[in-house]
Design a protein around this motif. Structure first.
Motif, PDB file in Angstrom:
ATOM      1  N   LYS A  69      75.970  48.232  95.838  1.00 13.54           N
ATOM      2  CA  LYS A  69      76.624  49.418  95.293  1.00 13.54           C
ATOM      3  C   LYS A  69      77.960  48.972  94.723  1.00 13.54           C
ATOM      4  CE  LYS A  69      74.379  52.479  98.553  1.00 13.54           C
ATOM      5  NZ  LYS A  69      74.510  53.465  99.617  1.00 13.54           N
ATOM      6  N   VAL A  70      78.108  49.086  93.418  1.00  9.90           N
ATOM      7  CA  VAL A  70      79.365  48.694  92.779  1.00  9.90           C
ATOM      8  C   VAL A  70      80.461  49.623  93.286  1.00  9.90           C
ATOM      9  CG1 VAL A  70      80.593  48.471  90.587  1.00  9.90           C
ATOM     10  CG2 VAL A  70      78.188  47.772  90.756  1.00  9.90           C
ATOM     11  N   SER A 118      83.870  51.291  92.789  1.00  5.32           N
ATOM     12  CA  SER A 118      84.715  51.633  91.640  1.00  5.32           C
ATOM     13  C   SER A 118      86.207  51.618  91.963  1.00  5.32           C
ATOM     14  CB  SER A 118      84.327  53.013  91.092  1.00  5.32           C
ATOM     15  OG  SER A 118      84.491  54.003  92.095  1.00  5.32           O
ATOM     16  N   GLY A 119      86.571  51.543  93.244  1.00  2.00           N
ATOM     17  CA  GLY A 119      87.976  51.560  93.640  1.00  2.00           C
ATOM     18  C   GLY A 119      88.731  50.279  93.335  1.00  2.00           C
ATOM     19  N   MET A 120      88.016  49.160  93.142  1.00  2.00           N
ATOM     20  CA  MET A 120      88.649  47.869  92.841  1.00  2.00           C
ATOM     21  C   MET A 120      87.791  47.144  91.806  1.00  2.00           C
ATOM     22  SD  MET A 120      89.931  46.322  96.512  1.00  2.00           S
ATOM     23  CE  MET A 120      88.483  46.657  97.485  1.00  2.00           C
ATOM     24  N   SER A 121      88.439  46.381  90.940  1.00  2.00           N
ATOM     25  CA  SER A 121      87.685  45.636  89.932  1.00  2.00           C
ATOM     26  C   SER A 121      86.905  44.491  90.579  1.00  2.00           C
ATOM     27  CB  SER A 121      88.632  45.088  88.861  1.00  2.00           C
ATOM     28  OG  SER A 121      89.550  44.196  89.437  1.00  2.00           O
ATOM     29  N   ASN A 122      85.783  44.164  89.985  1.00  2.00           N
ATOM     30  CA  ASN A 122      84.939  43.040  90.414  1.00  2.00           C
ATOM     31  C   ASN A 122      84.562  43.134  91.897  1.00  2.00           C
ATOM     32  OD1 ASN A 122      85.287  41.819  87.793  1.00  2.00           O
ATOM     33  ND2 ASN A 122      87.307  41.179  88.485  1.00  2.00           N
ATOM     34  N   THR A 123      84.262  44.336  92.363  1.00  2.00           N
ATOM     35  CA  THR A 123      83.980  44.557  93.770  1.00  2.00           C
ATOM     36  C   THR A 123      82.657  45.292  93.947  1.00  2.00           C
ATOM     37  OG1 THR A 123      86.348  44.703  94.198  1.00  2.00           O
ATOM     38  CG2 THR A 123      84.891  45.544  95.913  1.00  2.00           C
ATOM     39  N   SER A 124      81.889  44.836  94.914  1.00  2.00           N
ATOM     40  CA  SER A 124      80.635  45.505  95.281  1.00  2.00           C
ATOM     41  C   SER A 124      80.528  45.598  96.788  1.00  2.00           C
ATOM     42  CB  SER A 124      79.417  44.735  94.756  1.00  2.00           C
ATOM     43  OG  SER A 124      79.266  44.892  93.370  1.00  2.00           O
ATOM     44  N   ASP A 125      79.818  46.629  97.218  1.00  4.90           N
ATOM     45  CA  ASP A 125      79.434  46.767  98.618  1.00  4.90           C
ATOM     46  C   ASP A 125      77.959  46.433  98.709  1.00  4.90           C
ATOM     47  OD1 ASP A 125      81.938  47.614  99.493  1.00  4.90           O
ATOM     48  OD2 ASP A 125      81.467  49.728  99.181  1.00  4.90           O
ATOM     49  N   PHE A 126      77.621  45.575  99.649  1.00  5.93           N
ATOM     50  CA  PHE A 126      76.224  45.230  99.901  1.00  5.93           C
ATOM     51  C   PHE A 126      75.830  45.847 101.228  1.00  5.93           C
ATOM     52  CE2 PHE A 126      77.877  42.045  97.062  1.00  5.93           C
ATOM     53  CZ  PHE A 126      76.877  41.900  96.129  1.00  5.93           C
ATOM     54  N   ILE A 179      78.873  44.940 103.663  1.00  6.17           N
ATOM     55  CA  ILE A 179      79.714  43.812 103.256  1.00  6.17           C
ATOM     56  C   ILE A 179      80.393  44.186 101.946  1.00  6.17           C
ATOM     57  CG2 ILE A 179      79.748  41.414 102.460  1.00  6.17           C
ATOM     58  CD1 ILE A 179      77.422  40.858 104.317  1.00  6.17           C
ATOM     59  N   ARG A 180      81.721  44.109 101.937  1.00  4.31           N
ATOM     60  CA  ARG A 180      82.473  44.338 100.699  1.00  4.31           C
ATOM     61  C   ARG A 180      82.933  42.991 100.183  1.00  4.31           C
ATOM     62  NH1 ARG A 180      86.289  49.202 100.522  1.00  4.31           N
ATOM     63  NH2 ARG A 180      84.243  50.142 100.249  1.00  4.31           N
ATOM     64  N   LEU A 181      82.736  42.790  98.881  1.00  3.25           N
ATOM     65  CA  LEU A 181      83.024  41.500  98.260  1.00  3.25           C
ATOM     66  C   LEU A 181      83.739  41.718  96.935  1.00  3.25           C
ATOM     67  CD1 LEU A 181      82.597  38.411  98.012  1.00  3.25           C
ATOM     68  CD2 LEU A 181      80.335  38.910  97.075  1.00  3.25           C
ATOM     69  N   GLN A 182      84.914  41.084  96.783  1.00  2.00           N
ATOM     70  CA  GLN A 182      85.652  41.127  95.524  1.00  2.00           C
ATOM     71  C   GLN A 182      85.809  39.711  95.010  1.00  2.00           C
ATOM     72  OE1 GLN A 182      89.782  42.418  95.598  1.00  2.00           O
ATOM     73  NE2 GLN A 182      89.641  43.152  93.490  1.00  2.00           N
ATOM     74  N   ARG A 213      77.519  39.985  92.841  1.00  5.95           N
ATOM     75  CA  ARG A 213      76.088  39.721  93.089  1.00  5.95           C
ATOM     76  C   ARG A 213      75.775  38.232  92.959  1.00  5.95           C
ATOM     77  NH1 ARG A 213      71.666  43.359  90.591  1.00  5.95           N
ATOM     78  NH2 ARG A 213      70.500  43.376  92.513  1.00  5.95           N
ATOM     79  N   ASP A 214      76.307  37.569  91.937  1.00  6.03           N
ATOM     80  CA  ASP A 214      76.066  36.136  91.752  1.00  6.03           C
ATOM     81  C   ASP A 214      76.631  35.326  92.919  1.00  6.03           C
ATOM     82  OD1 ASP A 214      74.736  36.551  89.373  1.00  6.03           O
ATOM     83  OD2 ASP A 214      76.472  36.088  88.108  1.00  6.03           O
ATOM     84  N   VAL A 215      77.838  35.668  93.364  1.00  8.37           N
ATOM     85  CA  VAL A 215      78.451  34.960  94.493  1.00  8.37           C
ATOM     86  C   VAL A 215      77.654  35.207  95.768  1.00  8.37           C
ATOM     87  CG1 VAL A 215      80.489  34.835  95.974  1.00  8.37           C
ATOM     88  CG2 VAL A 215      80.762  34.878  93.492  1.00  8.37           C
ATOM     89  N   PHE A 216      77.285  36.467  96.011  1.00  5.88           N
ATOM     90  CA  PHE A 216      76.511  36.813  97.208  1.00  5.88           C
ATOM     91  C   PHE A 216      75.195  36.035  97.229  1.00  5.88           C
ATOM     92  CE2 PHE A 216      73.705  39.424  99.804  1.00  5.88           C
ATOM     93  CZ  PHE A 216      74.511  39.750 100.882  1.00  5.88           C
TER      94      PHE A 216
END
Length: 137
Positions: free
Chosen positions: A31-32, A34-42, A82-85, A93-96
């Motif tokens: 889930k992208v 939107s509160g921070m750039s380049n950030t997704s929640d997995f 998991i939150r990843l920026q 997604r690529d890093v994960f």
């Protein structure tokens, strides 16, 4: 317990239900955020601290990661967040995916080394028992 209605308890039919996916249930969803750039929640279903801590620590070590962390939503719900920026040069997604693939390879290597050592010890112990029997033990 007298006077307690078991329907009021959140009891699973089987302890394995906490780890088996239901039909149609996905293991991982992105889930992208939107509160921070380049950030997704997995969201990882049917997982707990064991995988959360392992992934978060390896994600933090990745050179393109600004921030990574995890939490469990509720103790009775086996769902890991998991939150990843990232720095933007690679997508979350690529890093994960990259970190997961690297971990899988490392664990497979550990498994192979363990099996090899186990077999060597088994062969060595079998030989020692044969020598001990031949020496009158």
């Amino acid at each position: 317990m007298t006077g307690c209605n078991p329907k009021h308890f959140n009891v699973q039919d089987s302890p394995f239900e906490l780890f088996l996916l239901s039909e149609g249930e996905k293991k991982i969803e992105e889930k992208v955020y939107s509160g921070m750039s380049n950030t997704s929640d997995f969201v990882l279903n049917k997982e707990d601290h064991t995988l959360g801590n392992l992934l978060a620590e390896h994600l933090k070590a990745h050179p393109n990661v600004y921030m990574a962390g995890y939490k469990l939503g509720h103790p009775n719900v086996p769902q890991l967040f998991i939150r990843l920026q990232t720095d933007g040069t690679k997508t979350p997604r690529d890093v994960f995916t990259s970190v997961c693939e690297k971990l899988i390879n490392q664990l497979e290597s550990l498994h192979q080394e363990f099996i090899r050592e186990w077999e060597l010890r088994r062969i060595t112990n079998t030989g020692e028992q044969g020598n001990m029997q031949g020496n009158g033990f």
